[in-house]
Design a protein around this motif. Structure first.
Motif, PDB file in Angstrom:
ATOM      1  N   THR A 690      -4.390  21.308  11.956  1.00  0.00           N
ATOM      2  CA  THR A 690      -4.821  22.636  11.535  1.00  0.00           C
ATOM      3  C   THR A 690      -5.254  22.617  10.076  1.00  0.00           C
ATOM      4  N   ILE A 691      -6.439  23.157   9.839  1.00  0.00           N
ATOM      5  CA  ILE A 691      -6.975  23.274   8.472  1.00  0.00           C
ATOM      6  C   ILE A 691      -6.633  24.664   7.942  1.00  0.00           C
ATOM      7  N   HIS A 692      -5.876  24.709   6.859  1.00  0.00           N
ATOM      8  CA  HIS A 692      -5.525  25.984   6.239  1.00  0.00           C
ATOM      9  C   HIS A 692      -6.462  26.318   5.084  1.00  0.00           C
ATOM     10  N   ASN A 693      -7.029  25.280   4.445  1.00  0.00           N
ATOM     11  CA  ASN A 693      -7.930  25.507   3.312  1.00  0.00           C
ATOM     12  C   ASN A 693      -8.772  24.260   3.107  1.00  0.00           C
ATOM     13  N   MET A 694     -10.102  24.424   3.167  1.00  0.00           N
ATOM     14  CA  MET A 694     -11.011  23.281   3.026  1.00  0.00           C
ATOM     15  C   MET A 694     -11.271  22.918   1.575  1.00  0.00           C
ATOM     16  N   ASP A 695     -10.655  23.606   0.623  1.00  0.00           N
ATOM     17  CA  ASP A 695     -10.935  23.359  -0.787  1.00  0.00           C
ATOM     18  C   ASP A 695     -10.295  22.080  -1.318  1.00  0.00           C
ATOM     19  N   PHE A 696      -9.377  21.507  -0.569  1.00  0.00           N
ATOM     20  CA  PHE A 696      -8.637  20.355  -1.060  1.00  0.00           C
ATOM     21  C   PHE A 696      -8.639  19.234  -0.020  1.00  0.00           C
ATOM     22  N   GLY A 697      -8.760  17.983  -0.510  1.00  0.00           N
ATOM     23  CA  GLY A 697      -8.597  16.816   0.350  1.00  0.00           C
ATOM     24  C   GLY A 697      -9.569  16.718   1.489  1.00  0.00           C
ATOM     25  N   VAL A 698     -10.848  16.893   1.223  1.00  0.00           N
ATOM     26  CA  VAL A 698     -11.848  16.919   2.293  1.00  0.00           C
ATOM     27  C   VAL A 698     -11.899  15.597   3.057  1.00  0.00           C
ATOM     28  N   ALA A 699     -11.807  14.469   2.336  1.00  0.00           N
ATOM     29  CA  ALA A 699     -11.889  13.170   3.011  1.00  0.00           C
ATOM     30  C   ALA A 699     -10.730  12.992   4.002  1.00  0.00           C
ATOM     31  N   LYS A 700      -9.547  13.386   3.601  1.00  0.00           N
ATOM     32  CA  LYS A 700      -8.390  13.286   4.493  1.00  0.00           C
ATOM     33  C   LYS A 700      -8.547  14.225   5.691  1.00  0.00           C
ATOM     34  N   ILE A 701      -9.072  15.424   5.424  1.00  0.00           N
ATOM     35  CA  ILE A 701      -9.275  16.383   6.509  1.00  0.00           C
ATOM     36  C   ILE A 701     -10.272  15.832   7.528  1.00  0.00           C
ATOM     37  N   GLY A 702     -11.341  15.208   7.052  1.00  0.00           N
ATOM     38  CA  GLY A 702     -12.330  14.638   7.961  1.00  0.00           C
ATOM     39  C   GLY A 702     -11.753  13.534   8.827  1.00  0.00           C
ATOM     40  N   GLU A 703     -10.900  12.692   8.235  1.00  0.00           N
ATOM     41  CA  GLU A 703     -10.296  11.608   9.005  1.00  0.00           C
ATOM     42  C   GLU A 703      -9.331  12.161  10.054  1.00  0.00           C
TER      43      GLU A 703
END
Length: 884
Positions: A690-703
């Protein structure tokens, strides 16, 4: 004769353990005579079996000869239902338990549904060498069993469970899997009946215990009140009068009947304002309490019709049972007071005259009678509170039931343009017609060759798990001509119907599988679905480690999942600041795992009704005073935590159905699971991110998005905003926005443990006033101003509109309001800016709290007239929900 069954034999995997069901009788049951005949036949069969299967006699030393490579065997070779099973286990051949000092076994029957139990194995006196060390136990097999399911373990919860599939052996029995499965609805109904009966009995027992304990508590409280009165009576009554006069003998205050004020009675007080400083007042209030101003309150006095000049006022008061003195002052519409020259009006409450006769113990009798009357009042108040609490809980349950029904109806309507059924509510053991609209689907224009492939219970039902039935759909009578239909027989033990649509019976056609999720419809009138095991791995959790909405969601979602009958757990870092939390007083040690170059201690505690596991590495990563510090160290320590959490699940033998990781901080869970754990023992979980905020750690979120089977965010609108982001867009087919919610039980002012007074719609003004007074006392705000109180509860980041927060603070104070802020900034520059703001405007009209304080946040929400949310963008809006 005995044959041996070894670990190399092929075994069928079994379903995960489920709560035991009560089996139904198999065989005819109609008519008393036939029933007696059937019972007689059974008794004869049992006697014959007892003769045939007497006490087991066997030579264990002979049986294990040349079988050092075996893991276990049973005596007899084919275990028989209704008789003992001797199970022998070779510890030397268990890679997991070969060095364990003690061996135990969990067992059950018929897919773990029947008579589950535990037993300890004992070492046998047979020879031991590098291949042989045999342990054994005896297990009774029920008469309705057709198979035994079992797994071995030790005291450290290390399991030898056939690679997670458990061990299973068939039994000689008239019961079969088909007969057992066919009686599942009856067993489910019987199980639900027993659960309800047990719950009702538990409720009655708890209520009886609560009443017994409550009566004793009430009695003690009443006794303590009376003992205090007896001890303090003289000091309370010093300076008390029956009536009050001026120095020239003019009456100021008296009672009717004159001079007779009794506890527990209603007394009329008469006040002559013409003889006091309040002469000529147009309105008078009496502020009063008892026994040294206990429980003070105020009441409007009424002018007497007999008084021509309006100088005589009266009020009727009910004197409390425990009162020995009444304390009073009067004030008028201008807040001018008459306090009897600084001494107050202290009115004597008399004890009946018979109590003055100490020789016959009348006074002691009075106190004993008073204790009984006070206890009765305390009990009545307690019972009234309990009734109101039950009514509140009932209203809450009704609201939740309506919400669930509404959610089901909304889900049904969302699909109705593409899919619906007749009847709309599916029933186990019945036939349902499925209607499918090919318009706007991958199968558009193929109405002549539409096939439905279906199964049950998330494709796990015995009838369809190996090969799902496929049926060609026929045209429906819909006017559009794009609808087709098919009839499906729903088994009696189905709790869900699953299906996909295709253009051919084979695998080479075009499929509509609901974007990879398949179509699933709940069977509302049928057996309950087995509970899921959901494990959240997160770095925040309310109320113990909350920075923003992520912490609220992790807690609220876990509680909601449990309310639906599933099991939820949370794995959290053990930050040093948690040591000061009173909610962690009952923390218990769980285990110690060596991983990541250090020891990692695992402890557990139940928080807000959810079991939480805390991971504390000895490398000092979480010896911190806040959840977040600087991005570089945060990334490293949270990656370590994410992988250590998976290691804990693996080493403890846990197999969640769902791993739920949140935001960049635990995004490493998703790729680490598939690379390092899925093929090495932690095989069962599906991964949700679950993504709560896309403002931080985009590379980790994508993986994490790539390695999760389901990708969600906190609202549909936010999913549209970020759906085109390069980290999300390649995985948009498994991406959806689900609106976040709050746990209304935690934030309900009628039951909030953090506010000074519970309140509802009828008592909102009093409740908010009490909350504001308590908040003002805590933060040092002035209480003599009738002005709005403006509050902000927020992380201090650019996203939250910090320039608008500062502007609001200035404007609120400029216009005479009060301002309260609770929050902190991860960015030192922003924090320094707000520290300067506090130095500039902080005081008795503005308070700034740069810390995490969950109780204080509840008090701010309850006390404030206005809550500001000046965000530049808001993914979901939990603050607005809490405020409302």
């Amino acid at each position: 004769m005995f044959a041996i069954i070894g670990s190399h034999d092929t075994r069928l995997p079994v379903k995960p353990p489920r709560p035991p069901m009560t089996p139904s009788r198999v065989g005819p049951s109609a008519g008393e005579e036939r029933e007696h005949e059937h019972e007689h036949e059974q008794e004869q069969e049992e006697e014959e079996e007892e003769e045939h299967f007497g006490p087991l006699e066997y030579d264990l030393s002979a049986l294990i000869r040349n079988r050092g490579h075996w893991l276990y065997f049973t005596v007899p070779e084919k275990p028989v239902c209704g008789h003992d099973i001797v199970l022998c286990f070779n510890r030397k051949n268990s890679t997991v338990l070969r060095d364990s000092p003690g061996i135990k076994m969990m067992y059950g029957f018929n897919g773990w549904e029947l008579e589950r139990g535990k037993c300890s194995l004992s070492p046998t006196d047979t020879w031991r060498d590098e291949f042989n060390e045999w342990w054994s136990c005896t297990v009774p097999a029920p008469k309705d069993a057709y198979e035994i399911n079992f797994a071995f373990h030790d005291d450290d919860e290390r399991f030898d469970n056939n690679g997670g599939q458990d061990y299973v052996m068939s039994l000689a029995s008239k019961m079969t899997r088909d007969i057992w499965e066919s009686s599942a609805p009856e067993r489910a109904r019987e199980r639900q009946r027993k659960i309800r009966a047990k719950a009702e009995q538990s409720r009655k027992n708890a209520e009886a215990k609560r009443n017994t304990d409550g009566d004793e508590i009430d009695r003690k409280e009443a006794t303590d009140i009376v003992e205090k009165l007896k001890y303090s009576r003289k000091s309370f009554q010093d300076g008390c009068e029956k009536a009050f006069r001026t120095s020239d003998d003019r009456l100021m205050l008296s009672t009717q009947p004159h001079g007779r004020v009794k506890a527990g009675s209603r007394v009329l007080f008469v006040y002559k304002s013409d003889n006091t400083p309040l002469k000529g007042s147009k309105g008078i209030k009496v502020h009063w309490g008892y026994n040294g101003w206990e429980n003070p309150t105020w009441v409007e006095m009424t002018p007497s019709a007999e008084s021509e000049g309006g100088g005589i006022w009266h009020v009727e008061l009910e004197i409390p049972l425990e009162a020995v003195a009444i304390n009073m002052v009067m004030c008028n519409e201008h807040e001018h007071y008459d306090n009897n020259g600084g001494g107050n009006y202290n009115v004597l409450v008399s004890i009946p005259s018979s109590t003055q006769d100490d020789d016959n113990g009348a006074e002691e009798k009075y106190w004993m009678d008073l204790a009984v009357r006070i206890q009765a009042r305390i009990k009545a108040d307690r019972l009234d509170r309990e009734v109101k609490e039950q009514q509140r809980l009932q209203r809450r349950q009704e609201r939740k039931s309506k919400a669930r029904e509404y959610a089901r109806e909304v889900a049904r309507r969302k699909l109705s343009h593409r899919l619906y059924t007749q009847p709309a509510d599916l029933e186990a053991g019945s036939t349902v017609e499925v209607f499918y609209n090919t318009e706007n689907t991958p199968l558009h224009g193929r109405n002549d060759s539409i096939y439905i492939q279906y199964g049950f219970n998330r494709w796990s039902h015995e009838e369809t798990s190996d090969s799902s039935p496929v049926k060609k759909m026929e045209p429906s009578n819909e006017a559009s001509g794009t609808w087709v239909k098919a009839a499906i027989d729903v088994p009696a033990d189905a709790y869900m119907v699953d299906f996909v649509f295709s253009s051919s019976m084979g695998d080479d056609g075009v499929y509509d599988n609901n974007h990879g999720l398949d179509y699933h419809l709940n069977v509302l009138h049928g057996p309950s679905s087995p509970p899921l095991y959901v494990c959240h791995i997160a770095v925040e959790m309310a109320p113990i480690a909350k920075v923003g909405g992520l912490g609220d969601v992790v807690t609220a979602l876990s509680r909601a999942v449990q309310e639906y009958g599933h099991h939820a757990e949370i794995i959290l870092p053990r930050y040093d600041f948690l040591l000061a939390s009173p909610l962690l007083q009952h923390t218990e040690f769980v285990t110690e795992i060596n991983w990541g170059g250090c020891k990692n201690y695992v402890t557990t505690c139940t928080i807000e009704g959810v079991q939480v596991f805390f991971i504390e590495p000895t490398n000092g990563m979480f010896k911190v005073g806040s959840v977040y510090s600087d991005p570089t160290s945060d990334s490293m320590k949270f990656d370590f935590f994410s992988k250590c959490a998976l290691e804990f699940l693996l080493q403890s033998g846990r197999q969640p159905d769902i791993l739920h990781c949140h935001d960049w901080s635990s995004a490493a869970v998703a790729p680490s699971y598939w690379h390092d754990y899925h093929h090495y023992g932690l095989w069962k979980p599906k991964v949700v991110f679950t993504i709560h905020n896309m403002d931080f750690g985009v590379a980790k979120i994508g993986e994490a998005a790539m390695h999760s089977q389901k990708l969600t965010t906190v609202s549909p609108s936010y999913s549209f905003e970020i759906g085109e982001h390069p980290a999300i867009h390649p995985h948009v087919e498994k991406f959806s926005g689900i609106i976040n919610g709050i746990d209304t039980d935690i934030w309900d002012p009628m039951g909030d443990a953090f506010i000074p007074m519970h309140y509802g719609p009828e008592t909102m003004e009093q409740g908010k006033a009490a909350a504001r007074e308590a908040l003002s006392d805590k933060l040092g705000l002035r209480k003599d101003r009738e002005c709005p109180l403006v509050g902000v509860v927020s992380r201090l980041t650019t996203q939250k509109g910090i320039h608008l927060i500062k502007h609001s603070a200035y404007r609120t104070l400029d216009r005479g309001g009060q301002f309260v802020l609770l929050g902190s900034a991860p960015d030192p520059a922003i924090q320094a800016d707000f520290n300067a703001l506090a130095m500039e405007v902080g005081g008795d009209m503005a308070a700034f709290c740069y810390t995490y304080d969950e109780p204080l946040s509840h008090q701010i929400y309850a006390a404030c007239d206005i809550v500001l949310v000046p965000s530049m963008f808001e993914p979901c809006g939990l603050t607005q929900m809490i405020s409302m």
